[in-house]
Write a protein that holds these residues in place. Structure first.
Motif, PDB file in Angstrom:
ATOM      1  N   GLU A  55      94.419  48.554  24.350  1.00 35.30           N
ATOM      2  CA  GLU A  55      94.717  49.666  25.230  1.00 35.30           C
ATOM      3  C   GLU A  55      93.703  50.756  24.960  1.00 35.30           C
ATOM      4  OE1 GLU A  55      98.835  51.103  26.664  1.00 35.30           O
ATOM      5  OE2 GLU A  55      98.135  52.591  25.246  1.00 35.30           O
ATOM      6  N   PRO A  91     101.326  45.628  35.705  1.00 32.33           N
ATOM      7  CA  PRO A  91     100.445  44.576  35.200  1.00 32.33           C
ATOM      8  C   PRO A  91     100.079  43.537  36.266  1.00 32.33           C
ATOM      9  CG  PRO A  91     102.172  45.010  33.615  1.00 32.33           C
ATOM     10  CD  PRO A  91     102.505  45.804  34.848  1.00 32.33           C
ATOM     11  N   GLN A  92      98.824  43.235  36.315  1.00 31.43           N
ATOM     12  CA  GLN A  92      98.318  42.290  37.312  1.00 31.43           C
ATOM     13  C   GLN A  92      96.955  41.789  36.866  1.00 31.43           C
ATOM     14  OE1 GLN A  92      96.599  44.531  40.861  1.00 31.43           O
ATOM     15  NE2 GLN A  92      97.552  46.217  39.756  1.00 31.43           N
ATOM     16  N   TYR A  93      96.471  40.779  37.530  1.00 30.55           N
ATOM     17  CA  TYR A  93      95.063  40.425  37.384  1.00 30.55           C
ATOM     18  C   TYR A  93      94.484  40.251  38.769  1.00 30.55           C
ATOM     19  CZ  TYR A  93      96.865  35.593  37.750  1.00 30.55           C
ATOM     20  OH  TYR A  93      97.519  34.453  38.135  1.00 30.55           O
ATOM     21  N   THR A 107      94.286  40.222  32.731  1.00 32.93           N
ATOM     22  CA  THR A 107      95.486  41.005  33.050  1.00 32.93           C
ATOM     23  C   THR A 107      95.334  42.431  32.549  1.00 32.93           C
ATOM     24  OG1 THR A 107      96.841  39.040  32.950  1.00 32.93           O
ATOM     25  CG2 THR A 107      97.985  41.141  32.722  1.00 32.93           C
ATOM     26  N   LEU A 134     102.627  43.619  25.623  1.00 31.79           N
ATOM     27  CA  LEU A 134     102.948  44.245  26.902  1.00 31.79           C
ATOM     28  C   LEU A 134     104.431  44.579  26.966  1.00 31.79           C
ATOM     29  CD1 LEU A 134     101.317  42.490  29.972  1.00 31.79           C
ATOM     30  CD2 LEU A 134     101.379  44.911  29.425  1.00 31.79           C
ATOM     31  N   CYS A 152      94.471  46.070  28.664  1.00 30.91           N
ATOM     32  CA  CYS A 152      93.694  44.972  29.214  1.00 30.91           C
ATOM     33  C   CYS A 152      93.653  43.847  28.206  1.00 30.91           C
ATOM     34  CB  CYS A 152      92.290  45.505  29.491  1.00 30.91           C
ATOM     35  SG  CYS A 152      91.185  44.339  30.247  1.00 30.91           S
ATOM     36  N   TRP A 155     101.379  39.070  25.729  1.00 32.52           N
ATOM     37  CA  TRP A 155     102.616  39.286  26.436  1.00 32.52           C
ATOM     38  C   TRP A 155     103.604  40.087  25.617  1.00 32.52           C
ATOM     39  CZ3 TRP A 155     104.795  39.625  30.768  1.00 32.52           C
ATOM     40  CH2 TRP A 155     104.141  39.086  31.862  1.00 32.52           C
ATOM     41  N   TYR A 185      96.929  46.775  33.073  1.00 36.06           N
ATOM     42  CA  TYR A 185      97.777  47.762  33.732  1.00 36.06           C
ATOM     43  C   TYR A 185      97.122  49.110  33.536  1.00 36.06           C
ATOM     44  CZ  TYR A 185      99.324  48.563  28.938  1.00 36.06           C
ATOM     45  OH  TYR A 185      99.349  48.819  27.602  1.00 36.06           O
TER      46      TYR A 185
END
Ligand SMILES: *[C@@H]1O[C@H](CO)[C@@H](O)[C@H](O)[C@H]1NC(C)=O
Ligand SMILES: *[C@@H]1O[C@H](CO)[C@@H](O)[C@H](O)[C@H]1NC(C)=O
Ligand SMILES: *[C@@H]1O[C@H](CO)[C@@H](O)[C@H](O)[C@H]1NC(C)=O
Ligand SMILES: *[C@@H]1O[C@H](CO)[C@@H](O)[C@H](O)[C@H]1NC(C)=O
Length: 481
Positions: free
Chosen positions: A119, A91-93, A135, A265, A111, A262, A137
């Motif tokens: 998803e 996970p990132q942005y 954010t 996730l 996302c 969150w 993945y």
């Protein structure tokens, strides 16, 4: 041969390179990293080879950086993502907007969009936009199947720190999680987890941005995370997030949404809860292979995807196209009046010719799978498939509006629309001559082109020295044949 020689002479004159030097020069260029266009004082419209920006055993991301040029109104970088089966791109942005295109394999992309965690299961041919700052993945759930994706990276919102900047949510030693940047006290309070336990959490992951999810490989951060903390501890954390969500719901919609995301996730990847009901609503993906061609004839087809097909493109200001030319066919010379075009060769080999506004040749390059080229707005150009097989290319245009290419040849071309007397006067020939010329081509858009298509022998020859094909100089070698 005669034609080849005169072309050769022209090249020698315009580039000031001697014929005998031609081949040796190629090799030197290659050693210097292929920046031949600078030497030749010409702008190349072939972008340099891709360079890895992130890689590990589990996957790799390579990027072709856009050139900096005054004539690019919107630079785009092109990314290539490869992921092994059962891996996660953590996970990132990013500070850039991505448009993903699934080339082979299957992906699950999570996302956060419009304050919802969604998803998407993406299949071959799917397009999916991830806005800057959102954010996400990417998971390759496929067993035994690699995932290949091509993406546009739009740096217009970027911080300009690098080509693009990732902010990892999950992480540890490598990559470092942005959460780790907060002091231990802050984080301990925020997560209600002891500092000792947090240290454990942020010191484990060192496999890079791509991690395996299977146990047979080094345990991933996600596996480690769940092993590290006791089940009820985790549940505690989970409850804490839930609780926080409820509390904030009344006050601040935005905040609660990120907590909610969150939780989702964490639910799906830390606690391994697979079947949580992720809302599969927005944002949509769009499958380019399922749409019917905008144009099709015996020589090939083309598809353009704009915001009228895939709404997400409206916000990105980017359009997408896919072209498949049969062996030896040509996309008629045309101009994009509204957009710069970036192209990636998906399959086969071919030739790209681009012309300067003053009517001189800007580039005539032979391209192969994986090559990336760009064509400035207003510049006339054409693509020609080699005779060995079909030539497929895909790409991005810098406009999400319908891009109406203007054709300069073929039965739908501009010269058909202009009045014959004026056109004849412009060329200084009789009306009869001009009529004969403009009516000779009966096909439109995609044309048969046995004469212009690169022949097979040359193909083989160049396969032995693959880098050589990326230049003007290459044409000199063609001249020897
Ligand atoms: C830290 O983790 C251990 C298990 O590894 C657990 O027993 C303990 O309660 C945790 N402490 C805090 C304050 O989170
Ligand atoms: C933090 O965790 C403790 C138990 O370890 C719990 O009693 C407390 O309510 C939690 N605080 C918050 C704000 O969730
Ligand atoms: C492109 O056309 C060739 C035939 O010329 C065909 O074999 C190939 O499957 C086509 N590619 C796609 C993506 O449809
Ligand atoms: C045409 O324009 C290009 C780019 O501006 C320039 O490099 C080239 O020399 C020009 N050619 C002629 C014949 O004027």
């Amino acid at each position: 041969m005669g034609k080849g020689v005169s072309f050769l002479v022209l090249l020698v004159v315009s580039y000031g390179v001697t014929v005998t030097m031609g081949f040796r020069e190629e090799k030197e260029w290659e050693r210097e990293g292929g920046h031949r266009h600078r030497h030749g004082q010409k702008e190349s419209f072939l972008l340099p080879d891709s360079k890895p920006v992130m890689s590990s055993d589990a996957g790799e991301m390579r990027v072709v950086q856009s050139v900096s040029s005054r004539i690019i109104e919107k630079p785009l970088h092109i990314g290539f993502i490869t992921m092994e089966p059962n891996t996660l791109f953590i996970p990132q942005y990013l500070d850039s907007t991505l448009i993903l295109f699934v080339r082979t394999g299957e992906a699950r992309v999570g996302c956060i969009s419009k304050d919802e965690m969604v998803e998407r299961r993406l299949k071959i041919g799917d397009l999916f936009m991830i806005p800057a700052g959102s954010t996400f993945y990417i998971l390759n759930p496929g067993e035994g199947q690699r995932l290949h994706m091509i993406c546009s990276i739009d740096p217009s919102d970027s911080l300009q720190l690098a080509t693009f900047q990732s902010f990892f949510i999950g992480g540890g030693i490598y990559p470092q999680s942005v959460l780790a940047g907060f002091g231990p006290e802050t984080l301990s309070t925020a997560l209600n987890v002891s500092e000792t336990n947090l240290t454990k959490l942020f010191s484990k992951q060192q496999e890079g941005p791509f991690v395996y999810l299977t146990k047979s490989h080094a345990p991933s951060i996600w596996a480690k995370f769940s092993q590290l903390e006791e089940k009820d501890r985790l549940n505690q954390l989970k409850r804490m997030i839930d609780h926080q969500e409820e509390e904030e719901e009344e006050e601040d919609q935005q905040q609660s949404a990120s907590a909610w995301s969150w939780r989702k996730l964490l639910d799906s990847y830390v606690w391994g809860v697979e079947d949580i009901s992720l809302k599969d609503r927005k944002p949509d993906s769009y499958n380019i292979y399922k749409s019917s061609p905008d144009f099709k004839n015996n020589y090939g087809w083309s598809i353009a995807v704009d915001k009228s097909h895939y709404k997400a493109l409206k916000h990105s200001g980017i359009g997408i196209y896919l072209v498949n030319l049969t062996a030896g066919s040509m996309m008629a010379p045309h101009v994009n009046p509204r957009a710069t075009e970036y192209g990636i060769v998906l399959r086969g080999t071919g030739r790209i010719q681009i012309v300067y506004p003053n009517g001189s040749l800007a580039m005539d390059a032979k391209v192969k799978q994986g090559d990336v080229f760009w064509v400035p707005r207003y510049f006339p150009f054409c693509q020609i498939a080699s005779r060995t097989g079909p030539f497929e290319f895909f790409g991005f245009t810098t406009s999400s509006h319908k891009n109406r290419p203007q054709f300069l040849a073929g039965s739908n071309s501009l010269i058909h629309i202009l009045n014959t007397p004026e056109l004849a006067a412009a060329f200084g020939v009789s009306e009869e001559t001009i009529e004969r010329i403009i009516n000779a081509q009966r096909e439109a858009v995609i044309l048969p082109s046995p004469a212009a298509a690169p022949p097979d022998e040359v193909e083989k020859k160049f396969e032995a020295v693959p880098k050589v094909i990326k230049s003007f100089g290459r044409e000199m070698i063609l001249g020897f044949d």
